[in-house]
Motif scaffolding. Structure first.
Motif, PDB file in Angstrom:
ATOM      1  N   THR A 186       1.367  15.694 -21.152  1.00  0.00           N
ATOM      2  CA  THR A 186       1.383  14.244 -21.325  1.00  0.00           C
ATOM      3  C   THR A 186       0.373  13.904 -22.413  1.00  0.00           C
ATOM      4  N   LYS A 187       0.556  12.746 -23.008  1.00  0.00           N
ATOM      5  CA  LYS A 187      -0.360  12.330 -24.081  1.00  0.00           C
ATOM      6  C   LYS A 187      -1.657  11.755 -23.521  1.00  0.00           C
ATOM      7  N   GLY A 188      -1.705  11.572 -22.215  1.00  0.00           N
ATOM      8  CA  GLY A 188      -2.892  10.984 -21.594  1.00  0.00           C
ATOM      9  C   GLY A 188      -2.671  10.870 -20.104  1.00  0.00           C
ATOM     10  N   LYS A 189      -3.249   9.857 -19.507  1.00  0.00           N
ATOM     11  CA  LYS A 189      -3.149   9.649 -18.059  1.00  0.00           C
ATOM     12  C   LYS A 189      -1.938   8.766 -17.712  1.00  0.00           C
ATOM     13  N   VAL A 190      -1.413   9.009 -16.526  1.00  0.00           N
ATOM     14  CA  VAL A 190      -0.392   8.138 -15.949  1.00  0.00           C
ATOM     15  C   VAL A 190      -1.104   7.209 -14.953  1.00  0.00           C
ATOM     16  N   PHE A 191      -0.793   5.913 -15.043  1.00  0.00           N
ATOM     17  CA  PHE A 191      -1.491   4.912 -14.223  1.00  0.00           C
ATOM     18  C   PHE A 191      -0.554   4.176 -13.276  1.00  0.00           C
ATOM     19  N   LEU A 192      -1.089   3.811 -12.107  1.00  0.00           N
ATOM     20  CA  LEU A 192      -0.423   2.910 -11.173  1.00  0.00           C
ATOM     21  C   LEU A 192      -1.054   1.536 -11.351  1.00  0.00           C
ATOM     22  N   THR A 193      -0.241   0.519 -11.609  1.00  0.00           N
ATOM     23  CA  THR A 193      -0.796  -0.803 -11.923  1.00  0.00           C
ATOM     24  C   THR A 193      -0.333  -1.864 -10.926  1.00  0.00           C
ATOM     25  N   SER A 194      -1.100  -2.944 -10.872  1.00  0.00           N
ATOM     26  CA  SER A 194      -0.767  -4.113 -10.028  1.00  0.00           C
ATOM     27  C   SER A 194      -1.084  -5.374 -10.820  1.00  0.00           C
ATOM     28  N   TYR A 195      -0.374  -5.578 -11.923  1.00  0.00           N
ATOM     29  CA  TYR A 195      -0.635  -6.767 -12.752  1.00  0.00           C
ATOM     30  C   TYR A 195       0.351  -7.871 -12.412  1.00  0.00           C
ATOM     31  N   CYS A 244       0.852  -1.190   0.000  1.00  0.00           N
ATOM     32  CA  CYS A 244       0.000   0.000   0.000  1.00  0.00           C
ATOM     33  C   CYS A 244       0.886   1.238   0.000  1.00  0.00           C
ATOM     34  N   ILE A 245       0.321   2.343  -0.443  1.00  0.00           N
ATOM     35  CA  ILE A 245       0.997   3.643  -0.409  1.00  0.00           C
ATOM     36  C   ILE A 245       0.355   4.434   0.725  1.00  0.00           C
ATOM     37  N   LYS A 246       1.202   5.019   1.585  1.00  0.00           N
ATOM     38  CA  LYS A 246       0.659   5.681   2.765  1.00  0.00           C
ATOM     39  C   LYS A 246       1.396   6.989   3.020  1.00  0.00           C
ATOM     40  N   PHE A 247       0.682   7.967   3.593  1.00  0.00           N
ATOM     41  CA  PHE A 247       1.384   9.168   4.065  1.00  0.00           C
ATOM     42  C   PHE A 247       0.970   9.459   5.508  1.00  0.00           C
ATOM     43  N   TYR A 248       1.966   9.871   6.289  1.00  0.00           N
ATOM     44  CA  TYR A 248       1.786  10.138   7.720  1.00  0.00           C
ATOM     45  C   TYR A 248       1.740  11.639   8.018  1.00  0.00           C
ATOM     46  N   ASN A 249       2.215  12.435   7.046  1.00  0.00           N
ATOM     47  CA  ASN A 249       2.202  13.899   7.170  1.00  0.00           C
ATOM     48  C   ASN A 249       1.767  14.478   5.834  1.00  0.00           C
ATOM     49  N   ALA A 296       6.107   7.717 -10.945  1.00  0.00           N
ATOM     50  CA  ALA A 296       4.877   8.024 -11.683  1.00  0.00           C
ATOM     51  C   ALA A 296       4.424   9.462 -11.428  1.00  0.00           C
ATOM     52  N   ILE A 297       4.450   9.875 -10.147  1.00  0.00           N
ATOM     53  CA  ILE A 297       4.028  11.235  -9.802  1.00  0.00           C
ATOM     54  C   ILE A 297       4.998  12.257 -10.406  1.00  0.00           C
ATOM     55  N   GLY A 298       6.277  11.888 -10.450  1.00  0.00           N
ATOM     56  CA  GLY A 298       7.271  12.757 -11.092  1.00  0.00           C
ATOM     57  C   GLY A 298       6.905  13.053 -12.535  1.00  0.00           C
ATOM     58  N   VAL A 299       6.422  12.033 -13.246  1.00  0.00           N
ATOM     59  CA  VAL A 299       5.999  12.218 -14.642  1.00  0.00           C
ATOM     60  C   VAL A 299       4.787  13.145 -14.704  1.00  0.00           C
ATOM     61  N   VAL A 300       3.818  12.925 -13.809  1.00  0.00           N
ATOM     62  CA  VAL A 300       2.607  13.756 -13.789  1.00  0.00           C
ATOM     63  C   VAL A 300       2.962  15.218 -13.520  1.00  0.00           C
ATOM     64  N   GLU A 301       3.877  15.438 -12.575  1.00  0.00           N
ATOM     65  CA  GLU A 301       4.147  16.805 -12.123  1.00  0.00           C
ATOM     66  C   GLU A 301       5.148  17.553 -12.985  1.00  0.00           C
ATOM     67  N   THR A 302       6.004  16.837 -13.728  1.00  0.00           N
ATOM     68  CA  THR A 302       7.030  17.548 -14.496  1.00  0.00           C
ATOM     69  C   THR A 302       6.690  17.646 -15.978  1.00  0.00           C
ATOM     70  N   ASP A 309      -0.865   7.405 -21.041  1.00  0.00           N
ATOM     71  CA  ASP A 309       0.433   8.025 -21.323  1.00  0.00           C
ATOM     72  C   ASP A 309       1.535   7.059 -20.912  1.00  0.00           C
ATOM     73  N   SER A 310       1.446   6.562 -19.677  1.00  0.00           N
ATOM     74  CA  SER A 310       2.447   5.620 -19.179  1.00  0.00           C
ATOM     75  C   SER A 310       1.880   4.856 -17.990  1.00  0.00           C
ATOM     76  N   LYS A 311       2.509   3.711 -17.692  1.00  0.00           N
ATOM     77  CA  LYS A 311       2.064   2.849 -16.593  1.00  0.00           C
ATOM     78  C   LYS A 311       3.248   2.564 -15.681  1.00  0.00           C
ATOM     79  N   TYR A 312       3.013   2.595 -14.380  1.00  0.00           N
ATOM     80  CA  TYR A 312       4.060   2.306 -13.402  1.00  0.00           C
ATOM     81  C   TYR A 312       3.499   1.348 -12.356  1.00  0.00           C
ATOM     82  N   ASP A 313       4.343   0.419 -11.915  1.00  0.00           N
ATOM     83  CA  ASP A 313       3.926  -0.455 -10.824  1.00  0.00           C
ATOM     84  C   ASP A 313       3.637   0.396  -9.595  1.00  0.00           C
ATOM     85  N   LEU A 314       2.695  -0.053  -8.784  1.00  0.00           N
ATOM     86  CA  LEU A 314       2.285   0.693  -7.593  1.00  0.00           C
ATOM     87  C   LEU A 314       3.496   1.130  -6.750  1.00  0.00           C
ATOM     88  N   SER A 315       4.512   0.259  -6.642  1.00  0.00           N
ATOM     89  CA  SER A 315       5.673   0.587  -5.797  1.00  0.00           C
ATOM     90  C   SER A 315       6.544   1.691  -6.414  1.00  0.00           C
TER      91      SER A 315
END
Length: 330
Positions: free
Chosen positions: A321-330, A5-10, A311-317, A300-306
């Motif tokens: 983009t040609k489309g959406k950036v996705f987090l995948t778990s295949y 899982c991805i988590k943030f504490y702050n 992935a966020i770097g691509v979204v923010e910089t 636009d591109s796919k990145y493993d959840l980890s």
């Protein structure tokens, strides 16, 4: 058994505060389903809360992610076993940026085989917001004129397509000419590039000095105020987002522009809508997608959840983009 899982504490920059962790998988409660996630788009609405914009209603630690698609792995005692193995959107439950998500069975949306994972995973935040604001909140009629800013965005492309489906006229507002041809092809009547043309003057020219019937603002700040002054008196101004992080000047909009001003929050619509209406709204969207009348963003591109930070770097910089950036778990 553990899952990622991805988590943030702050609250803070996603690059700084997001952590990849393991968590135990708990069985679903009586009326819940457990869904093994496949794909999730990264939306601005996923990143804004991480930065702390809604800190008053987000408890820490938190798992982000509002939408995505997956396969039902297990169901609670009160849920039909026929759902096991079905592909669904597990909505309004846990954050989707994890490998397994639990939610109430009544808030899962079954996805037909005709719709691919990446389209399905985008079917909630933007399409539902666009559909509900056009059909219920503003109740747009054929030939009404709607003005929408930030139209280079995913939701801007949806408004353009809905203008063709519902028959209203869309004046799309962008800050450059990169999406002009796309928006006109999708259904927009006119695209105003504010880097070249005056918003107010162009709108008045296009509407014979009358102003538009309604406007939808995703930006806030001075951009939102500029939009409101293009609406005719007693017309409707609706804000659905705050990309600038700055509120519009509500006093000016109500007292000087003399329009009916409102805020649309999808979470408030969710609270007030019946389960039947909720499912029916998704059925409308599924039909539009199946009938090729509504196309969501390409991959636009796919990145493993980890690899969430990459992935966020691509979204923010990426400027574009040609489309959406996705987090995948295949």
């Amino acid at each position: 058994m553990d899952s990622k899982c991805i988590k943030f504490y702050n609250f803070g920059s996603p690059q700084d505060v997001l952590k990849v962790e393991n968590k135990g998988i708990e069985p679903p409660n009586d009326n819940e389903v457990l869904v093994r996630m496949l794909a999730r788009p990264i939306n601005p609405s996923d990143l804004i809360p991480i930065r702390g914009s809604y800190s008053h209603r987000i408890s820490l630690p938190n798992i982000p992610g509002y939408e995505g698609v997956g396969i039902v792995e297990d169901v609670g005692h009160l849920v039909s076993h026929h759902l096991i193995g079905k592909r669904v959107l597990p909505l309004r439950g846990e954050g989707t940026w994890q490998e397994f998500v639990k939610t109430s069975a009544e808030f899962t949306v079954s996805i037909p085989d005709s719709i691919d994972d990446f389209t399905a995973s985008q079917m909630y935040i933007n399409p539902i917001t666009a559909w509900v604001t056009c059909t219920e909140v503003l109740n747009l009629r054929p030939n009404n004129v709607l003005l929408v800013n930030a139209c280079g965005s995913s939701i801007g492309h949806i408004f353009a397509q809905l203008s063709k489906v519902l028959g209203f006229r869309l004046i799309a507002v962008t800050r450059n000419d990169k999406y002009t041809e796309d928006l006109l092809h999708l259904g927009a009547s006119y695209v105003i590039d504010t880097s070249k043309d005056s918003l107010y003057e162009t709108v008045m020219e296009l509407t014979n000095g009358m102003g538009v019937d309604a406007a939808i603002d995703s930006v806030g700040g001075s951009s939102g105020n500029d939009l409101a002054f293009c609406v005719h008196p007693n017309g409707n101004f609706l804000t659905i987002g705050l990309l600038s992080g700055i509120q519009v000047n509500w006093a000016d909009i109500v007292n000087k522009a003399k329009v009916n001003a409102n805020i649309f929050h999808l979470r408030n619509w969710n609270k007030n809508v019946s389960v039947n209406k909720w499912q029916e709204t998704f059925s409308h969207l599924i039909r539009l997608i199946d009938d090729q009348k509504l196309h969501l963003m390409m991959v636009d591109s796919k990145y493993d959840l980890s690899d969430v930070k990459k992935a966020i770097g691509v979204v923010e910089t990426s400027k574009i983009t040609k489309g959406k950036v996705f987090l995948t778990s295949y």
